[in-house]
Design a protein around this motif. Structure first.
Motif, PDB file in Angstrom:
ATOM      1  N   ARG A 148       0.839  -1.180   0.000  1.00 31.09           N
ATOM      2  CA  ARG A 148       0.000   0.000   0.000  1.00 31.09           C
ATOM      3  C   ARG A 148       0.880   1.240   0.000  1.00 31.09           C
ATOM      4  NH1 ARG A 148      -4.586   2.563   4.037  1.00 31.09           N
ATOM      5  NH2 ARG A 148      -2.759   3.122   5.313  1.00 31.09           N
ATOM      6  N   LEU A 149       0.739   2.032  -1.034  1.00 30.64           N
ATOM      7  CA  LEU A 149       1.464   3.284  -1.130  1.00 30.64           C
ATOM      8  C   LEU A 149       0.613   4.412  -0.544  1.00 30.64           C
ATOM      9  CD1 LEU A 149       2.845   3.046  -4.774  1.00 30.64           C
ATOM     10  CD2 LEU A 149       3.791   2.079  -2.657  1.00 30.64           C
ATOM     11  N   SER A 150       1.288   5.365   0.062  1.00 23.59           N
ATOM     12  CA  SER A 150       0.628   6.553   0.593  1.00 23.59           C
ATOM     13  C   SER A 150       1.291   7.793   0.032  1.00 23.59           C
ATOM     14  CB  SER A 150       0.722   6.587   2.125  1.00 23.59           C
ATOM     15  OG  SER A 150       0.111   5.460   2.709  1.00 23.59           O
ATOM     16  N   CYS A 151       0.505   8.846  -0.093  1.00 24.18           N
ATOM     17  CA  CYS A 151       1.027  10.134  -0.541  1.00 24.18           C
ATOM     18  C   CYS A 151       0.421  11.210   0.344  1.00 24.18           C
ATOM     19  CB  CYS A 151       0.685  10.381  -1.992  1.00 24.18           C
ATOM     20  SG  CYS A 151       1.077  12.046  -2.588  1.00 24.18           S
ATOM     21  N   ALA A 152       1.260  11.810   1.171  1.00 20.46           N
ATOM     22  CA  ALA A 152       0.818  12.880   2.057  1.00 20.46           C
ATOM     23  C   ALA A 152       1.009  14.217   1.354  1.00 20.46           C
ATOM     24  CB  ALA A 152       1.612  12.835   3.357  1.00 20.46           C
ATOM     25  N   ALA A 153      -0.061  15.004   1.300  1.00 16.58           N
ATOM     26  CA  ALA A 153      -0.044  16.262   0.562  1.00 16.58           C
ATOM     27  C   ALA A 153      -0.161  17.450   1.504  1.00 16.58           C
ATOM     28  CB  ALA A 153      -1.198  16.289  -0.437  1.00 16.58           C
ATOM     29  N   SER A 154       0.449  18.546   1.100  1.00 14.92           N
ATOM     30  CA  SER A 154       0.328  19.778   1.867  1.00 14.92           C
ATOM     31  C   SER A 154       0.578  20.964   0.950  1.00 14.92           C
ATOM     32  CB  SER A 154       1.317  19.794   3.038  1.00 14.92           C
ATOM     33  OG  SER A 154       2.647  19.706   2.563  1.00 14.92           O
ATOM     34  N   GLY A 155       0.060  22.118   1.365  1.00 12.99           N
ATOM     35  CA  GLY A 155       0.329  23.341   0.628  1.00 12.99           C
ATOM     36  C   GLY A 155      -0.688  23.710  -0.435  1.00 12.99           C
ATOM     37  N   PHE A 156      -1.760  22.952  -0.528  1.00 13.06           N
ATOM     38  CA  PHE A 156      -2.803  23.281  -1.506  1.00 13.06           C
ATOM     39  C   PHE A 156      -4.126  22.690  -1.022  1.00 13.06           C
ATOM     40  CE2 PHE A 156      -3.241  19.120  -3.605  1.00 13.06           C
ATOM     41  CZ  PHE A 156      -2.073  18.486  -3.193  1.00 13.06           C
ATOM     42  N   ALA A 157      -5.205  23.054  -1.698  1.00  6.46           N
ATOM     43  CA  ALA A 157      -6.545  22.599  -1.307  1.00  6.46           C
ATOM     44  C   ALA A 157      -6.759  21.173  -1.796  1.00  6.46           C
ATOM     45  CB  ALA A 157      -7.588  23.542  -1.882  1.00  6.46           C
ATOM     46  N   PHE A 196      -5.387  -3.081  -8.423  1.00  5.67           N
ATOM     47  CA  PHE A 196      -5.038  -1.881  -7.653  1.00  5.67           C
ATOM     48  C   PHE A 196      -6.307  -1.114  -7.281  1.00  5.67           C
ATOM     49  CE2 PHE A 196      -0.641  -1.214  -9.935  1.00  5.67           C
ATOM     50  CZ  PHE A 196      -0.273  -2.492  -9.542  1.00  5.67           C
ATOM     51  N   THR A 197      -6.251  -0.455  -6.142  1.00  5.72           N
ATOM     52  CA  THR A 197      -7.354   0.400  -5.698  1.00  5.72           C
ATOM     53  C   THR A 197      -6.800   1.726  -5.216  1.00  5.72           C
ATOM     54  OG1 THR A 197      -8.666  -1.527  -5.015  1.00  5.72           O
ATOM     55  CG2 THR A 197      -9.311   0.627  -4.147  1.00  5.72           C
ATOM     56  N   ILE A 198      -7.298   2.808  -5.799  1.00  2.61           N
ATOM     57  CA  ILE A 198      -6.907   4.138  -5.355  1.00  2.61           C
ATOM     58  C   ILE A 198      -7.990   4.676  -4.437  1.00  2.61           C
ATOM     59  CG2 ILE A 198      -7.946   5.297  -7.364  1.00  2.61           C
ATOM     60  CD1 ILE A 198      -5.601   7.298  -7.258  1.00  2.61           C
ATOM     61  N   THR A 215      -4.399  12.792   2.232  1.00  2.00           N
ATOM     62  CA  THR A 215      -3.603  11.650   1.820  1.00  2.00           C
ATOM     63  C   THR A 215      -4.338  10.840   0.756  1.00  2.00           C
ATOM     64  OG1 THR A 215      -2.556  11.538   3.996  1.00  2.00           O
ATOM     65  CG2 THR A 215      -2.401   9.575   2.615  1.00  2.00           C
ATOM     66  N   VAL A 216      -3.565  10.378  -0.218  1.00  2.00           N
ATOM     67  CA  VAL A 216      -4.095   9.473  -1.227  1.00  2.00           C
ATOM     68  C   VAL A 216      -3.324   8.167  -1.134  1.00  2.00           C
ATOM     69  CG1 VAL A 216      -2.587  10.386  -3.056  1.00  2.00           C
ATOM     70  CG2 VAL A 216      -4.724   9.221  -3.663  1.00  2.00           C
ATOM     71  N   TYR A 217      -4.016   7.072  -1.396  1.00  2.01           N
ATOM     72  CA  TYR A 217      -3.438   5.744  -1.242  1.00  2.01           C
ATOM     73  C   TYR A 217      -3.538   4.970  -2.557  1.00  2.01           C
ATOM     74  CZ  TYR A 217      -4.348   6.915   3.644  1.00  2.01           C
ATOM     75  OH  TYR A 217      -4.407   7.547   4.865  1.00  2.01           O
ATOM     76  N   LEU A 218      -2.646   4.007  -2.689  1.00  2.00           N
ATOM     77  CA  LEU A 218      -2.752   3.038  -3.774  1.00  2.00           C
ATOM     78  C   LEU A 218      -2.523   1.658  -3.168  1.00  2.00           C
ATOM     79  CD1 LEU A 218      -3.215   2.719  -6.849  1.00  2.00           C
ATOM     80  CD2 LEU A 218      -0.715   2.562  -7.069  1.00  2.00           C
TER      81      LEU A 218
END
Length: 114
Positions: free
Chosen positions: A18-27, A66-68, A76-79
């Motif tokens: 499971r991949l994770s992507c933590a985001a910041s700095g935008f809506a 795969f599931t996004i 956060t977005v996951y794969l």
């Protein structure tokens, strides 16, 4: 804007990650979020995308395996990847896109090998 991917690694064929992507700095909640991948010697390709409403689309190679997903409360977005194959080996990149704005993270390596 910052996108930080995590969760990559070495996995055997047939395994899961499971991949994770933590985001910041935008809506975050308003952006389309995607996962791309780039294998050695190949062009970067789209794997999956999720809209702000939660609608999803997948590349044919990812469908059924795969599931996004996204958690707007955590930015956060996951794969979730299962039934992994050696040909899934690549650097996986998170992408945020809205109109003419597009951002990528630094990527996380996924290696599928026995």
């Amino acid at each position: 804007v910052q996108l930080v991917e995590s969760g990559g690694g070495l996995v055997q064929p047939g395994g899961s990650l499971r991949l994770s992507c933590a985001a910041s700095g935008f809506a975050f909640s308003t952006y389309y979020m995607s996962w791309y991948r780039q294998a050695p010697g190949k062009q970067r390709e789209l794997v999956a995308v999720i809209g702000s409403s939660g609608s999803t689309n997948y590349a044919d190679t990812a469908k059924g395996r795969f599931t996004i997903s996204r958690d707007n409360a955590k930015n956060t977005v996951y794969l979730q990847m299962s039934s992994l194959r050696p040909e899934d080996t690549a650097v996986y990149y998170c992408n945020a896109r809205l109109l003419y704005s597009s951002y990528y993270g630094q990527g996380t390596q996924v290696t599928v090998s026995s």
